[in-house]
Design an enzyme around this catalytic site. Sequence first.
Site, PDB file in Angstrom:
ATOM      1  N   ASP A   1      79.940  -5.691  63.145  1.00 28.95           N
ATOM      2  CA  ASP A   1      78.590  -5.139  63.225  1.00 28.95           C
ATOM      3  C   ASP A   1      78.343  -3.981  62.254  1.00 28.95           C
ATOM      4  O   ASP A   1      77.208  -3.687  61.919  1.00 28.95           O
ATOM      5  CB  ASP A   1      78.297  -4.660  64.660  1.00 28.95           C
ATOM      6  CG  ASP A   1      79.370  -3.715  65.190  1.00 28.95           C
ATOM      7  OD1 ASP A   1      80.334  -3.431  64.443  1.00 28.95           O
ATOM      8  OD2 ASP A   1      79.266  -3.268  66.346  1.00 28.95           O
ATOM      9  N   HIS A   2      79.396  -3.341  61.779  1.00 26.39           N
ATOM     10  CA  HIS A   2      79.226  -2.162  60.913  1.00 26.39           C
ATOM     11  C   HIS A   2      79.122  -2.533  59.438  1.00 26.39           C
ATOM     12  O   HIS A   2      78.148  -2.228  58.774  1.00 26.39           O
ATOM     13  CB  HIS A   2      80.385  -1.187  61.096  1.00 26.39           C
ATOM     14  CG  HIS A   2      80.303  -0.335  62.318  1.00 26.39           C
ATOM     15  ND1 HIS A   2      80.309  -0.847  63.587  1.00 26.39           N
ATOM     16  CD2 HIS A   2      80.217   1.011  62.468  1.00 26.39           C
ATOM     17  CE1 HIS A   2      80.226   0.143  64.463  1.00 26.39           C
ATOM     18  NE2 HIS A   2      80.170   1.287  63.808  1.00 26.39           N
TER      19      HIS A   2
ATOM     20  N   ASP B   1      85.416   3.095  68.917  1.00 26.24           N
ATOM     21  CA  ASP B   1      84.101   3.562  68.512  1.00 26.24           C
ATOM     22  C   ASP B   1      83.630   4.574  69.542  1.00 26.24           C
ATOM     23  O   ASP B   1      83.751   4.348  70.750  1.00 26.24           O
ATOM     24  CB  ASP B   1      83.118   2.389  68.440  1.00 26.24           C
ATOM     25  CG  ASP B   1      81.850   2.812  67.731  1.00 26.24           C
ATOM     26  OD1 ASP B   1      81.706   2.513  66.540  1.00 26.24           O
ATOM     27  OD2 ASP B   1      81.020   3.492  68.365  1.00 26.24           O
TER      28      ASP B   1
ATOM     29  N   ARG C   1      72.794   9.859  65.896  1.00 31.68           N
ATOM     30  CA  ARG C   1      73.403  10.916  65.070  1.00 31.68           C
ATOM     31  C   ARG C   1      72.515  11.225  63.876  1.00 31.68           C
ATOM     32  O   ARG C   1      72.026  10.302  63.217  1.00 31.68           O
ATOM     33  CB  ARG C   1      74.777  10.471  64.541  1.00 31.68           C
ATOM     34  CG  ARG C   1      75.765  10.391  65.655  1.00 31.68           C
ATOM     35  CD  ARG C   1      77.191  10.246  65.184  1.00 31.68           C
ATOM     36  NE  ARG C   1      78.012  10.428  66.353  1.00 31.68           N
ATOM     37  CZ  ARG C   1      79.060   9.687  66.670  1.00 31.68           C
ATOM     38  NH1 ARG C   1      79.456   8.720  65.871  1.00 31.68           N
ATOM     39  NH2 ARG C   1      79.737   9.931  67.763  1.00 31.68           N
TER      40      ARG C   1
ATOM     41  N   SER D   1      82.125  10.626  65.291  1.00 35.02           N
ATOM     42  CA  SER D   1      82.757   9.303  65.261  1.00 35.02           C
ATOM     43  C   SER D   1      84.242   9.339  65.616  1.00 35.02           C
ATOM     44  O   SER D   1      84.931  10.324  65.393  1.00 35.02           O
ATOM     45  CB  SER D   1      82.598   8.747  63.847  1.00 35.02           C
ATOM     46  OG  SER D   1      83.628   7.850  63.533  1.00 35.02           O
TER      47      SER D   1
ATOM     48  N   ARG E   1      86.438   7.514  64.153  1.00 35.81           N
ATOM     49  CA  ARG E   1      87.189   6.938  63.032  1.00 35.81           C
ATOM     50  C   ARG E   1      88.522   7.646  62.817  1.00 35.81           C
ATOM     51  O   ARG E   1      88.571   8.836  62.518  1.00 35.81           O
ATOM     52  CB  ARG E   1      86.341   6.941  61.753  1.00 35.81           C
ATOM     53  CG  ARG E   1      85.819   8.290  61.330  1.00 35.81           C
ATOM     54  CD  ARG E   1      84.774   8.182  60.230  1.00 35.81           C
ATOM     55  NE  ARG E   1      83.504   7.696  60.758  1.00 35.81           N
ATOM     56  CZ  ARG E   1      82.307   8.002  60.267  1.00 35.81           C
ATOM     57  NH1 ARG E   1      82.205   8.797  59.227  1.00 35.81           N
ATOM     58  NH2 ARG E   1      81.212   7.523  60.810  1.00 35.81           N
TER      59      ARG E   1
HETATM   60  C1  MIC Z   1      79.563   6.048  64.147  1.00 40.72           C
HETATM   61  O1  MIC Z   1      78.560   5.890  64.835  1.00 40.72           O
HETATM   62  O2  MIC Z   1      79.835   7.100  63.562  1.00 40.72           O
HETATM   63  C2  MIC Z   1      80.530   4.892  64.023  1.00 40.72           C
HETATM   64  C3  MIC Z   1      80.462   4.383  62.648  1.00 40.72           C
HETATM   65  O3  MIC Z   1      80.150   3.858  64.883  1.00 40.72           O
HETATM   66  C4  MIC Z   1      81.910   5.410  64.384  1.00 40.72           C
HETATM   67  C5  MIC Z   1      83.000   4.492  64.109  1.00 40.72           C
HETATM   68  C6  MIC Z   1      83.424   4.422  62.689  1.00 40.72           C
HETATM   69  O4  MIC Z   1      83.362   5.393  61.954  1.00 40.72           O
HETATM   70  O5  MIC Z   1      83.882   3.339  62.321  1.00 40.72           O
HETATM   71  C7  MIC Z   1      82.053   5.903  65.819  1.00 40.72           C
HETATM   72  O6  MIC Z   1      81.087   6.238  66.445  1.00 40.72           O
HETATM   73  O7  MIC Z   1      83.174   6.000  66.329  1.00 40.72           O
HETATM   74 FE1  SF4 Z   2      76.844   1.415  65.037  1.00 41.55          FE
HETATM   75 FE2  SF4 Z   2      77.920   3.804  65.525  1.00 41.55          FE
HETATM   76 FE3  SF4 Z   2      75.355   3.562  64.854  1.00 41.55          FE
HETATM   77 FE4  SF4 Z   2      76.153   2.721  67.193  1.00 41.55          FE
HETATM   78  S1  SF4 Z   2      76.194   4.811  66.476  1.00 41.55           S
HETATM   79  S2  SF4 Z   2      74.789   1.638  65.819  1.00 41.55           S
HETATM   80  S3  SF4 Z   2      78.173   1.923  66.755  1.00 41.55           S
HETATM   81  S4  SF4 Z   2      77.118   3.072  63.567  1.00 41.55           S
END
Ligand code: MIC
Ligand code: SF4
Length: 643
Positions: free
Chosen positions: A64-65, A119, A379, A535, A537
């Site tokens: 999905d990313h 995530d 975010r 995140s 990550r």
């Molecule tokens: C995000 O919303 O920052 C992400 C991308 O979903 C991350 C995960 C990632 O960096 O792969 C998260 O929320 O953990």
């Molecule tokens: Fe995707 Fe993270 Fe954004 Fe949710 S917050 S839509 S998991 S990138």
Amino acid sequence: MGYTIAQKIIKNHLLSGEMVTGTDIGLRIDQTLTQDATGTMAYLEFEAMGVPRVKTEKSVAYIDHNTLQTGFENADDHRFIQTVCKKHGIYFSRPGNGICHQVHLERFGKPGKTLIGSDSHTPTGGGIGMLAMGAGGLDVAVAMGGGAYYITMPKMVRVNLTGKLRPWVSAKDVILEVLRIMSVKGGVGKIIEYGGEGVKTLTVPERATITNMGAELGATTSIFPSDEITREFLKAQGREEDYTELSSDPDAVYDEVIDIDLSALKPMAACPHSPDNVKTIEDLAGGKIDQVCIGSCTNSSYLDLMRVAAILKGKTVHPDVSLAIAPGSKQVYNMLALNGALGDLIAAGARILECACGPCIGMGQSPNSKGISLRTFNRNFEGRSGTADGQIYLVSPETAAASAITGVFTDPTTLGEEVKIELPEKFLINDNMVTPPASEEDMDKVEVLRGPNIKPFPTTKPMEDTINASCALKVGDNITTDHIMPAGAKILPLRSNIPAISNYCFTVCDKDFPERAKMLGSSVIVGGANYGQGSSREHAALAPLYLGVKAVLVKSFARIHRSNLINAGILPLTFVNESDYDKISLGDELVLPDVKKIILEGGDVVVENVTTGEKIMAKCELTGRTRDIILAGGLLNYTKENS
Ligand code: MIC
Ligand code: SF4
């Protein structure tokens, strides 16, 4: 003494430790989820553990990313994950099926179960009464292998909801109010439990919006009771048998109680650049906007998009505004297509994107320079949109849609009579984009396909007796993992390649950091409060590891990032006296004498600043297991040593 909802689930899943606040506990994990930006690493780690088939009740991998395929990298990762899943007993949600949290809520989540996901928005599952937590990829790999997931037993916060939301006021406004009250660090070490009469007025997708954005409080997770409304939702998803009732005991004890009267709430926005910088739309009304994005795991449900479609029906998006909409799942998308709402969105001029994270993670739709963008996401960290000076406001779908038409911040309560949207009695169920794993007999025949961009997990060494290092970077408060390891369409395809992605580590704060760290060989990062928020990550730990960072010394840490540092074998230290933060400058030479012995025996770590001659005391706060992980040089080494 009675139990809270979270305590009941923890009690049922406790593998080690005691339910004493602030102490480490190990939990049995029923379900796991991964997404593709963290998934490749998590499955490489799982492979390295040598477990043939996952031991969880259900593990699902979502794509999905990284769905923008501007080169072979993302497509190779998808194929790698697909084949790993087939081989090792994991369900695979194909690209196009939707955002992990939305799909998991619809199709797989179960009240009373534990879920960890690589995530940070995994707590979305709290909307149906799951104990759902964000974790590092390595933690998820260990849980898939049957290992426990360790957390510090959190404090319990009760958010008491009374009243009922007024027309056009939304679940997003509830969580923005909680963020306004508690701030982005207010939830660290806590579980947020929602209760009170007001809960009965909120549908499951609304509850999930609230638990989803609990991640922005820094909370371990957020949870709602599982009640008749949960049962109706699961029934409409064709899985009533997954329902169990869950509520807190009347004499449950909470460490903190917050009261919110839903009927008093107004539409709100989180202003740049933090989810807790909350103002009312009333205060912002009339300000010109450039872009509106609707979607993300926070606000892309059927209910959200039906409301948006009702607002846009028969109207045209303002000529100075670009409106992008990404439905959260194929289920949502398909239902909108069949009932005509998609036609209303298209007719109004919306740019329809595939069901994926998309603009939320900077995968396209970056706003214009200094662009004001209203987003229903969770975010709004600086630069995350892909436009360095973009001004991102987090708002409800109702506010987003109303403003898209007028071209200015518009309070949706001025729209007149409410449009009533009910949850359907039956959602459209079609799981044809979820591929089941191969049977136990056939799994050995599956070949795992790897692309040239997929590089192995960096190796780590056991802890040194004494650390000699230099301060390679000094940063302030609330540093996010988006600062440490930026995302966006250009960098995300390197998620499977730590050596390559490391070249972008911290470059939004200091473009010379990667080169400097490499040159120094062994370094320390110094930071302020709530270091590593956002995140999950683990790349934000793996890249510094690759660049030679041995310790991170800060005022305080965010939970998941601290665990990721430990998992990577990087020493997490906090100042005994926060004012000592001023006693280290960029480039100072530091020595941590006998640090290994101190960690083994307990006590504060001494950080000698050789450049200034000053001594600084630092807390390490590692207990049995986390201490052994650090000494072994990270969780992978530790797991190998202990299996
Ligand atoms: C995000 O919303 O920052 C992400 C991308 O979903 C991350 C995960 C990632 O960096 O792969 C998260 O929320 O953990
Ligand atoms: Fe995707 Fe993270 Fe954004 Fe949710 S917050 S839509 S998991 S990138």
